[in-house]
Design a protein around this motif. Sequence first.
Motif, PDB file in Angstrom:
ATOM      1  N   PHE A  26      35.339 -23.020  -6.479  1.00  0.00           N
ATOM      2  CA  PHE A  26      35.280 -22.021  -5.416  1.00  0.00           C
ATOM      3  C   PHE A  26      35.865 -20.688  -5.883  1.00  0.00           C
ATOM      4  N   ALA A  27      37.121 -20.698  -6.314  1.00  0.00           N
ATOM      5  CA  ALA A  27      37.789 -19.431  -6.638  1.00  0.00           C
ATOM      6  C   ALA A  27      37.179 -18.780  -7.882  1.00  0.00           C
ATOM      7  N   ILE A  28      37.026 -19.553  -8.962  1.00  0.00           N
ATOM      8  CA  ILE A  28      36.463 -18.975 -10.187  1.00  0.00           C
ATOM      9  C   ILE A  28      35.030 -18.479  -9.967  1.00  0.00           C
ATOM     10  N   PRO A  29      34.157 -19.270  -9.301  1.00  0.00           N
ATOM     11  CA  PRO A  29      32.809 -18.729  -9.045  1.00  0.00           C
ATOM     12  C   PRO A  29      32.824 -17.420  -8.270  1.00  0.00           C
ATOM     13  N   ILE A  30      33.727 -17.304  -7.272  1.00  0.00           N
ATOM     14  CA  ILE A  30      33.777 -16.050  -6.510  1.00  0.00           C
ATOM     15  C   ILE A  30      34.180 -14.899  -7.444  1.00  0.00           C
ATOM     16  N   ALA A  60      32.025 -11.667  -8.350  1.00  0.00           N
ATOM     17  CA  ALA A  60      32.541 -10.302  -8.265  1.00  0.00           C
ATOM     18  C   ALA A  60      32.239  -9.554  -9.566  1.00  0.00           C
ATOM     19  N   GLN A  61      32.432 -10.227 -10.688  1.00  0.00           N
ATOM     20  CA  GLN A  61      32.184  -9.580 -11.968  1.00  0.00           C
ATOM     21  C   GLN A  61      30.687  -9.277 -12.159  1.00  0.00           C
ATOM     22  N   SER A  62      29.834 -10.208 -11.693  1.00  0.00           N
ATOM     23  CA  SER A  62      28.400 -10.016 -11.922  1.00  0.00           C
ATOM     24  C   SER A  62      27.824  -8.895 -11.068  1.00  0.00           C
ATOM     25  N   LEU A 119      27.952  -6.361 -19.051  1.00  0.00           N
ATOM     26  CA  LEU A 119      28.887  -5.818 -18.066  1.00  0.00           C
ATOM     27  C   LEU A 119      29.077  -4.332 -18.344  1.00  0.00           C
ATOM     28  N   THR A 120      28.426  -3.505 -17.512  1.00  0.00           N
ATOM     29  CA  THR A 120      28.509  -2.062 -17.749  1.00  0.00           C
ATOM     30  C   THR A 120      29.276  -1.349 -16.639  1.00  0.00           C
ATOM     31  N   TRP A 121      29.952  -2.124 -15.802  1.00  0.00           N
ATOM     32  CA  TRP A 121      30.703  -1.537 -14.686  1.00  0.00           C
ATOM     33  C   TRP A 121      29.818  -0.606 -13.863  1.00  0.00           C
ATOM     34  N   ARG A 122      28.664  -1.080 -13.530  1.00  0.00           N
ATOM     35  CA  ARG A 122      27.704  -0.247 -12.839  1.00  0.00           C
ATOM     36  C   ARG A 122      27.927  -0.370 -11.331  1.00  0.00           C
ATOM     37  N   TRP A 123      28.785   0.476 -10.790  1.00  0.00           N
ATOM     38  CA  TRP A 123      29.101   0.428  -9.358  1.00  0.00           C
ATOM     39  C   TRP A 123      27.884   0.772  -8.508  1.00  0.00           C
ATOM     40  N   GLN A 124      26.912   1.369  -9.167  1.00  0.00           N
ATOM     41  CA  GLN A 124      25.714   1.788  -8.438  1.00  0.00           C
ATOM     42  C   GLN A 124      24.989   0.603  -7.811  1.00  0.00           C
ATOM     43  N   VAL A 147      22.163  -6.867  -8.343  1.00  0.00           N
ATOM     44  CA  VAL A 147      22.068  -6.319  -6.989  1.00  0.00           C
ATOM     45  C   VAL A 147      22.260  -7.431  -5.953  1.00  0.00           C
ATOM     46  N   ALA A 148      21.683  -8.620  -6.231  1.00  0.00           N
ATOM     47  CA  ALA A 148      21.870  -9.741  -5.312  1.00  0.00           C
ATOM     48  C   ALA A 148      23.345 -10.083  -5.187  1.00  0.00           C
ATOM     49  N   ALA A 149      24.053 -10.061  -6.332  1.00  0.00           N
ATOM     50  CA  ALA A 149      25.487 -10.349  -6.303  1.00  0.00           C
ATOM     51  C   ALA A 149      26.232  -9.295  -5.503  1.00  0.00           C
ATOM     52  N   ALA A 150      25.829  -8.020  -5.686  1.00  0.00           N
ATOM     53  CA  ALA A 150      26.486  -6.944  -4.938  1.00  0.00           C
ATOM     54  C   ALA A 150      26.292  -7.150  -3.435  1.00  0.00           C
ATOM     55  N   LEU A 151      25.078  -7.551  -3.032  1.00  0.00           N
ATOM     56  CA  LEU A 151      24.824  -7.802  -1.606  1.00  0.00           C
ATOM     57  C   LEU A 151      25.676  -8.957  -1.100  1.00  0.00           C
ATOM     58  N   SER A 152      25.703 -10.041  -1.896  1.00  0.00           N
ATOM     59  CA  SER A 152      26.454 -11.226  -1.502  1.00  0.00           C
ATOM     60  C   SER A 152      27.937 -10.889  -1.355  1.00  0.00           C
ATOM     61  N   PHE A 153      28.446 -10.123  -2.331  1.00  0.00           N
ATOM     62  CA  PHE A 153      29.852  -9.752  -2.313  1.00  0.00           C
ATOM     63  C   PHE A 153      30.158  -8.835  -1.133  1.00  0.00           C
ATOM     64  N   THR A 154      29.251  -7.897  -0.857  1.00  0.00           N
ATOM     65  CA  THR A 154      29.452  -6.987   0.275  1.00  0.00           C
ATOM     66  C   THR A 154      29.495  -7.760   1.584  1.00  0.00           C
ATOM     67  N   LEU A 155      28.597  -8.752   1.713  1.00  0.00           N
ATOM     68  CA  LEU A 155      28.586  -9.575   2.924  1.00  0.00           C
ATOM     69  C   LEU A 155      29.940 -10.246   3.113  1.00  0.00           C
ATOM     70  N   MET A 156      30.441 -10.860   2.015  1.00  0.00           N
ATOM     71  CA  MET A 156      31.711 -11.578   2.124  1.00  0.00           C
ATOM     72  C   MET A 156      32.853 -10.614   2.456  1.00  0.00           C
ATOM     73  N   ALA A 157      32.894  -9.486   1.728  1.00  0.00           N
ATOM     74  CA  ALA A 157      33.977  -8.523   1.958  1.00  0.00           C
ATOM     75  C   ALA A 157      33.913  -7.996   3.389  1.00  0.00           C
TER      76      ALA A 157
END
Lengths: 306, 275
Positions: A47-51, A55-57, A72-77, A277-287
């Motif tokens: 659970f914790a490591i996958p989250i 976040a990293q992806s 990993l290019t730190w692409r906040w976009q 982008v899918a990860a960013a959406l998933s992370f945004t939902l959780m946050a």
Amino acid sequence: MTAVITTTSEGGPTYKPAAEPVAGAKRRWWVPYLQLFPGGLWLVIFFAIPIAMLAQSTLWDPAGSLENGYELTWRWQNFTDGISTYSDQFVRSLAYSLIATVACLVIGYPLAYAIALKAGRWRNLMLIAVIAPFFTSFLVRTLAWKTILSDQGWVMDALRLTPFFGPDDRLLATPFAVIAGLTYNFLPFMVLPLYASLGKLDPRLLEAAGDLYAHPIKSFFRVTLPLSMPGVVAGTLMTFIPAAGDYINAELLGSPSTTMIGNVIQSQYLRVGDIPVAAALSFTLMAGILVLVGLYVAISGTDEVV
Amino acid sequence: MRRFRRWVADRWVMGVGLVVLAYLALPIAVIALLSFNQPSSNKTTYLLDDSGVHWTLNNWANICSGADDMCGSLGVSLRIGAIATVIATILGTLIAFALVRHRFLGRSAVNVLIFLPMATPEIVMGSSLLTLFLGTGVDPGLPTIVIAHVMFCVSFVVVTVKARLAGLDPRLQEAAMDLYAGPWATFRRVTLPLVMPGIVSAALLSFSLSFDDYIITTFNSGPVRTFPLFVWGANQRGIPPQVNAIATAMFAVAFVIVAVGQLRNARRSRRAATS
């Protein structure tokens, strides 16, 4: 109690001091850690490591692919891209799950109240009836809702007899159907915490309010409701959180114009394959949910949630 | 008139409650009805049109003949549910004991770790597990499904067992110790039997959560098809009518299990109250 035992058994040859099993004073300090270790490790690894990896992806370069790997290019976009493209779905998820949660509270409260305070010997039977939907497949039940709301179904036939529904009006594939599905599917998650909380209510408090000439409505708002707040908070969270991420109801009961953010995340991951982008959406939902939950708990002021 | 108003005031809550219960039961009634329906083709269209139900026992008699992999997927789900339930129940029960019986450093951190999986939408857990398996090069399949199911069941086991444990009268164990039962005998003869109903309901809950999960499973299934995945896939092409018979049978079996458990509990507590 301990004192009584020690005085009565004093002097016996095999006397040993009264044990304190519950306080655990005699236990070795590592016992709880041993008990926690296997389950805790499982939750950390799966659970914790996958989250953390999710976040990293979110900051990977979308130019990569599953076959060639991602950089990993730190692409906040990725976040701004995802949120601006799918803001409609975010807003819709929030709106639908809020409406469904309020609907669950409004219809779930009387049910929980009836079970906890009015059911008497029928209490167990009513509780089983609340849990009963869980015994049948979630998907099959949602498909049954599709049958109930379908254009040729009995519900529509009845509604068309009223002046409010014309021959072309429908329920299925509308926001109403999606919200009704969410309400139906998550109602037990509202009723059970409410029931648990109302079950602890001392009926004498209500009698006291009545004896003091409080109108039933007044004693409800001044006594019952405040005392059941932990149940209201827990039930709201248990309903809102899964509803906001759900895509089954939107997929089966809705239309392309009612898609929620869960539908987008699912298809981005499993069909389109745009992982960052899918990860960013998933992370945004959780946050987003965590922030809302934090605010809600802070405002409603109950610390019994965690 | 006044008496009538009194009568209504006493009963309207119960009335509303019963209506809401009917709302909860309605889809199950429809599923049971459809399980006896002979659709015009060999797929359920999920329509009950003017022609109504064409009664048949065919769906029950040939319950596995709807589609090749339907009963296979059912078997897969039962197996995953059984394995995940056993593991999650053991892990969760141990954690519950640690949390209720001990005060230790890091206790609140553990509480948060238990709470978070329940406060995380399933789709986030599913996608993050997929990220883990992709990142470590693990091929999704039966083991990854079991891993995922144990992960989300553990928290529910902890909460359920914790509630039961916290409600126990500590004096019962003190009494056992005072009667010179050792810690192990106290646990086996007193604590465990008293906690058992909590463990059993936690296991039942785990099994139903695992058996029914679609969202997390779809991210981590690889080529394996569980029953919910089968239903989802079949929905695109048309659901075999036997799915309704299976769903009805599942409901009936689970209902009997829970009802028997409740009755036994009720009888036991009545006996305890009278003796």
